[in-house]
Design a protein around this motif. Structure first.
Motif, PDB file in Angstrom:
ATOM      1  N   THR A   1      11.317  34.480   4.471  1.00  0.00           N
ATOM      2  CA  THR A   1      12.028  34.941   5.915  1.00  0.00           C
ATOM      3  C   THR A   1      13.146  33.914   6.414  1.00  0.00           C
ATOM      4  O   THR A   1      13.142  33.315   6.348  1.00  0.00           O
TER       5      THR A   1
ATOM      6  N   THR B   1      -6.397  30.303  15.598  1.00  0.00           N
ATOM      7  CA  THR B   1      -5.846  29.500  16.355  1.00  0.00           C
ATOM      8  C   THR B   1      -7.039  28.186  16.515  1.00  0.00           C
ATOM      9  O   THR B   1      -7.823  28.539  16.112  1.00  0.00           O
ATOM     10  N   SER B   2      -6.275  26.893  17.075  1.00  0.00           N
ATOM     11  CA  SER B   2      -7.570  25.883  17.010  1.00  0.00           C
ATOM     12  C   SER B   2      -8.449  25.373  18.188  1.00  0.00           C
ATOM     13  O   SER B   2      -9.402  25.292  18.196  1.00  0.00           O
TER      14      SER B   2
ATOM     15  N   VAL C   1      15.130  34.320   9.813  1.00  0.00           N
ATOM     16  CA  VAL C   1      15.333  34.618  10.518  1.00  0.00           C
ATOM     17  C   VAL C   1      15.627  36.186  10.595  1.00  0.00           C
ATOM     18  O   VAL C   1      14.767  36.951  10.609  1.00  0.00           O
TER      19      VAL C   1
ATOM     20  N   GLN D   1       2.744  20.170  20.886  1.00  0.00           N
ATOM     21  CA  GLN D   1       1.924  21.556  19.812  1.00  0.00           C
ATOM     22  C   GLN D   1       0.700  21.714  20.672  1.00  0.00           C
ATOM     23  O   GLN D   1      -0.083  22.118  19.996  1.00  0.00           O
TER      24      GLN D   1
ATOM     25  N   THR E   1      12.627  36.384  13.855  1.00  0.00           N
ATOM     26  CA  THR E   1      11.790  36.318  13.008  1.00  0.00           C
ATOM     27  C   THR E   1      10.678  36.947  12.495  1.00  0.00           C
ATOM     28  O   THR E   1      10.321  37.572  11.169  1.00  0.00           O
TER      29      THR E   1
ATOM     30  N   TYR F   1      -9.322  28.730  13.771  1.00  0.00           N
ATOM     31  CA  TYR F   1      -9.913  27.826  12.009  1.00  0.00           C
ATOM     32  C   TYR F   1     -10.505  26.748  11.919  1.00  0.00           C
ATOM     33  O   TYR F   1     -10.646  26.001  11.218  1.00  0.00           O
TER      34      TYR F   1
ATOM     35  N   LYS G   1      -7.056  29.365  23.906  1.00  0.00           N
ATOM     36  CA  LYS G   1      -5.828  29.699  23.297  1.00  0.00           C
ATOM     37  C   LYS G   1      -6.681  31.446  22.766  1.00  0.00           C
ATOM     38  O   LYS G   1      -5.351  32.491  22.847  1.00  0.00           O
TER      39      LYS G   1
ATOM     40  N   VAL H   1       6.781  32.522   6.197  1.00  0.00           N
ATOM     41  CA  VAL H   1       8.120  31.953   7.286  1.00  0.00           C
ATOM     42  C   VAL H   1       7.968  30.254   7.449  1.00  0.00           C
ATOM     43  O   VAL H   1       8.913  29.837   7.093  1.00  0.00           O
TER      44      VAL H   1
ATOM     45  N   HIS I   1       1.370  23.761  23.589  1.00  0.00           N
ATOM     46  CA  HIS I   1       1.915  25.270  24.091  1.00  0.00           C
ATOM     47  C   HIS I   1       1.449  26.539  23.815  1.00  0.00           C
ATOM     48  O   HIS I   1       1.271  26.392  21.888  1.00  0.00           O
TER      49      HIS I   1
ATOM     50  N   PHE J   1      10.361  25.333  16.420  1.00  0.00           N
ATOM     51  CA  PHE J   1       9.714  24.076  15.182  1.00  0.00           C
ATOM     52  C   PHE J   1      10.552  23.638  14.941  1.00  0.00           C
ATOM     53  O   PHE J   1      10.627  22.229  14.663  1.00  0.00           O
TER      54      PHE J   1
ATOM     55  N   THR K   1      -0.955  29.547  17.765  1.00  0.00           N
ATOM     56  CA  THR K   1       0.121  29.836  18.660  1.00  0.00           C
ATOM     57  C   THR K   1       0.822  30.081  19.324  1.00  0.00           C
ATOM     58  O   THR K   1       1.362  30.509  20.244  1.00  0.00           O
ATOM     59  N   GLY K   2       1.833  29.463  17.956  1.00  0.00           N
ATOM     60  CA  GLY K   2       3.049  28.936  18.196  1.00  0.00           C
ATOM     61  C   GLY K   2       4.022  30.597  18.638  1.00  0.00           C
ATOM     62  O   GLY K   2       3.888  31.705  19.099  1.00  0.00           O
ATOM     63  N   GLY K   3       5.524  29.835  18.741  1.00  0.00           N
ATOM     64  CA  GLY K   3       6.362  31.383  19.312  1.00  0.00           C
ATOM     65  C   GLY K   3       6.474  32.393  18.403  1.00  0.00           C
ATOM     66  O   GLY K   3       6.277  33.415  19.026  1.00  0.00           O
ATOM     67  N   VAL K   4       6.280  32.015  16.900  1.00  0.00           N
ATOM     68  CA  VAL K   4       6.999  33.486  16.244  1.00  0.00           C
ATOM     69  C   VAL K   4       5.500  34.229  16.030  1.00  0.00           C
ATOM     70  O   VAL K   4       5.654  35.277  16.389  1.00  0.00           O
TER      71      VAL K   4
ATOM     72  N   LEU L   1       5.996  25.692   7.903  1.00  0.00           N
ATOM     73  CA  LEU L   1       5.418  24.996   7.037  1.00  0.00           C
ATOM     74  C   LEU L   1       4.882  24.180   7.952  1.00  0.00           C
ATOM     75  O   LEU L   1       4.451  23.117   7.832  1.00  0.00           O
TER      76      LEU L   1
HETATM   77  N1  LIG Z   1      11.903  31.147   7.763  1.00  0.00           N
HETATM   78  C1  LIG Z   1      12.566  31.666   8.487  1.00  0.00           C
HETATM   79  O1  LIG Z   1      13.641  32.572   9.278  1.00  0.00           O
HETATM   80  C2  LIG Z   1      12.098  30.880  10.326  1.00  0.00           C
HETATM   81  C3  LIG Z   1      12.390  31.333  11.823  1.00  0.00           C
HETATM   82  C4  LIG Z   1      11.565  30.491  12.516  1.00  0.00           C
HETATM   83  C5  LIG Z   1      10.322  29.962  12.775  1.00  0.00           C
HETATM   84  N2  LIG Z   1      10.323  29.069  10.778  1.00  0.00           N
HETATM   85  C6  LIG Z   1       8.787  27.911  10.906  1.00  0.00           C
HETATM   86  O2  LIG Z   1       7.806  29.153  11.363  1.00  0.00           O
HETATM   87  C7  LIG Z   1       6.826  28.229  11.474  1.00  0.00           C
HETATM   88  C8  LIG Z   1       6.571  28.597  13.109  1.00  0.00           C
HETATM   89  O3  LIG Z   1       7.430  27.718  14.437  1.00  0.00           O
HETATM   90  P1  LIG Z   1       7.490  28.264  15.309  1.00  0.00           P
HETATM   91  O4  LIG Z   1       8.808  27.617  15.925  1.00  0.00           O
HETATM   92  O5  LIG Z   1       6.513  29.594  15.865  1.00  0.00           O
HETATM   93  O6  LIG Z   1       6.419  26.775  15.815  1.00  0.00           O
HETATM   94  P2  LIG Z   1       5.923  26.391  17.408  1.00  0.00           P
HETATM   95  O7  LIG Z   1       6.066  26.878  18.202  1.00  0.00           O
HETATM   96  O8  LIG Z   1       6.113  25.020  17.203  1.00  0.00           O
HETATM   97  O9  LIG Z   1       4.576  26.457  16.685  1.00  0.00           O
HETATM   98  C9  LIG Z   1       3.044  25.853  17.010  1.00  0.00           C
HETATM   99  C10 LIG Z   1       1.911  26.837  16.659  1.00  0.00           C
HETATM  100  O10 LIG Z   1       1.206  26.672  15.630  1.00  0.00           O
HETATM  101  C11 LIG Z   1       0.072  26.717  15.076  1.00  0.00           C
HETATM  102  N3  LIG Z   1      -0.767  25.403  14.580  1.00  0.00           N
HETATM  103  C12 LIG Z   1       0.239  24.559  13.530  1.00  0.00           C
HETATM  104  N4  LIG Z   1      -0.945  23.837  13.125  1.00  0.00           N
HETATM  105  C13 LIG Z   1      -0.903  25.265  12.296  1.00  0.00           C
HETATM  106  C14 LIG Z   1      -1.891  25.074  10.587  1.00  0.00           C
HETATM  107  N5  LIG Z   1      -2.301  24.349  10.637  1.00  0.00           N
HETATM  108  N6  LIG Z   1      -2.997  26.379  10.955  1.00  0.00           N
HETATM  109  C15 LIG Z   1      -2.781  27.363  11.980  1.00  0.00           C
HETATM  110  N7  LIG Z   1      -1.884  27.008  13.253  1.00  0.00           N
HETATM  111  C16 LIG Z   1      -0.985  26.232  13.126  1.00  0.00           C
HETATM  112  C17 LIG Z   1      -0.628  25.913  16.416  1.00  0.00           C
HETATM  113  O11 LIG Z   1      -0.944  27.242  17.409  1.00  0.00           O
HETATM  114  P3  LIG Z   1      -2.917  27.229  17.781  1.00  0.00           P
HETATM  115  O12 LIG Z   1      -3.195  25.541  18.212  1.00  0.00           O
HETATM  116  O13 LIG Z   1      -3.140  28.060  18.501  1.00  0.00           O
HETATM  117  O14 LIG Z   1      -3.884  26.736  16.211  1.00  0.00           O
HETATM  118  C18 LIG Z   1       0.653  25.179  17.611  1.00  0.00           C
HETATM  119  O15 LIG Z   1       0.460  24.971  19.131  1.00  0.00           O
HETATM  120  C19 LIG Z   1       7.396  26.690  11.168  1.00  0.00           C
HETATM  121  O16 LIG Z   1       7.040  26.267  10.188  1.00  0.00           O
HETATM  122  C20 LIG Z   1       8.914  27.319  11.432  1.00  0.00           C
HETATM  123  O17 LIG Z   1       9.791  26.692  10.597  1.00  0.00           O
HETATM  124  C21 LIG Z   1      11.151  29.583  10.038  1.00  0.00           C
END
Ligand SMILES: NC(=O)c1ccc[n+]([C@@H]2O[C@H](COP(=O)([O-])OP(=O)(O)OC[C@H]3O[C@@H](n4cnc5c(N)ncnc54)[C@H](OP(=O)(O)O)[C@@H]3O)[C@@H](O)[C@H]2O)c1
Length: 335
Positions: A281, A190-191, A283, A324, A146, A210, A195, A257, A326, A41, A168-171, A259
């Protein structure tokens, strides 16, 4: 060799491919041929120029990648030519507490993995579990670590704990897979119902849509007999944090984690009605990465790759990721 660089901040069209000289490894440096990379993300935020002023134009994007050692410099003892390796997200964080200073990681304040070859200090590399392909390994350095840090290093997950994952994103997908290795019960939001069905095949005990059920916090309470969950992996931020606080029990923990649902504004939350421990967190360190890989190798855990693009299609990979839709990870194969 070819590198993608972010010419101007904007959309995927801002990624420009440039021909560059292959660097030669110096003291304690390793030359890695990158075989695959993957998108997180934050990489979308970096591309759009909304990740903060410390990211400079011209940076090679992406933190996550995997490849093989093609040359080593003087004094290198940790790796040899032919070894399969991944760079660590924070090149200077080996273990213990997060060091001070700029910590945007690869593809943030340091050139990243979207290139044919990269020079890395031997201390900032880690071996790939033998059952994983380069494409699978390229999903681990940020997203998996993470999730590991949120669950294990910071929150000391226990068997029987109820863990909530959001989306359902990567983390979140790694958080589900890793929480199941520890014998936790996982409730995943999930949305989409499609999924949700895929989440079940990965081991989610319960799922909540949700969108159809905006009061997902009340549903978590219902599913836990009114008690609340033990741990939420909070990737939503301002738009979900209030409901996350209402989802946990009074001894519950919230791993802060991300936003995905907004950086500011959104609903408020009532700190007084629920006591919860929050951790931010970042990473994770190389030692955390090594510990996680032991678990991944022992359980032969397979990362969930939604789609793989060729190196020449990197802008299309970003386009797909930014939509989004995936489930799990979007990977770029460097061939
Ligand atoms: N602090 C750290 O160390 C750290 C490290 C890595 C990532 N992050 C942060 O963690 C977050 C996730 O990263 P990622 O790379 O896993 O993201 P990602 O792969 O882009 O996640 C995308 C998925 O998030 C879900 N989503 C979107 N809006 C949502 C909402 N309002 N409520 C619930 N789910 C929602 C959707 O899944 P559904 O369609 O299934 O809802 C979407 O497919 C990001 O904000 C990123 O910046 C922080």
């Amino acid at each position: 060799m070819r590198s993608y660089r972010i010419d101007e901040f904007g959309g995927p069209a801002s990624l420009k491919i440039v021909a560059e000289e292959t660097p030669r490894p110096g003291l304690h440096q390793v030359l890695v041929r990158v075989r695959a990379s993957s998108i997180n993300f934050r990489d979308g935020m970096i591309l759009k120029g909304v990740f903060g002023p410390m990211v400079s134009r011209g940076i090679v994007p992406l933190s996550d990648g995997a490849g093989e050692v093609v040359a080593i410099g003087e004094g290198v003892t940790r790796f040899k030519v032919g070894d399969r390796v991944m760079p660590t997200f924070h090149p200077h964080w080996i273990g213990g507490k997060r060091p001070e200073g700029s910590m945007l990681g690869l593809g943030g304040d340091t050139d990243g993995t979207l290139r044919d070859q990269m020079l890395v200090n031997e201390q900032a590399l880690i071996g790939i579990p033998s059952h994983l392909s380069f494409e699978q390994a390229a999903t681990l350095p940020c997203a998996a670590l993470t999730a590991w840090s949120a669950l294990v290093t910071l929150q000391q997950l226990c068997p029987g704990d109820t863990v909530v994952t959001l989306g359902t994103g990567g983390v979140s997908i790694f958080a589900l897979q890793l929480a199941k290795l520890f014998g936790a019960r996982v409730i995943s939001t999930t949305s989409s119902d499609e999924k949700a069905a895929r989440l079940k095949t990965l081991g989610a005990d319960e799922t909540i849509n949700y969108k159809a059920n905006p009061d997902w916090d009340a549903e978590i309470k219902r599913l836990t007999a009114g008690k609340g969950a033990d741990l939420v992996v909070e990737v939503g931020g301002a738009g979900t944090l209030g409901k996350s606080f209402h989802s946990v029990n009074p001894n519950g923990r919230i791993a802060i984690v991300g936003l995905l649902a907004g950086m500011s504004g959104g609903e408020g939350f009532d700190f007084l009605s629920w006591i919860a421990t929050t951790y931010r967190t970042g990473v994770g360190s190389r030692q955390d990465f090594e510990q996680m890989n032991k678990a991944i190798a022992y359980h032969q855990l397979a990362p969930v790759i939604d789609k793989t693009f060729d190196f020449s299609e990197a802008p299309a990979a970003y386009e797909y990721f930014l939509a989004q839709r995936h489930f799990g990870k979007v990977v770029i194969s460097h061939g």
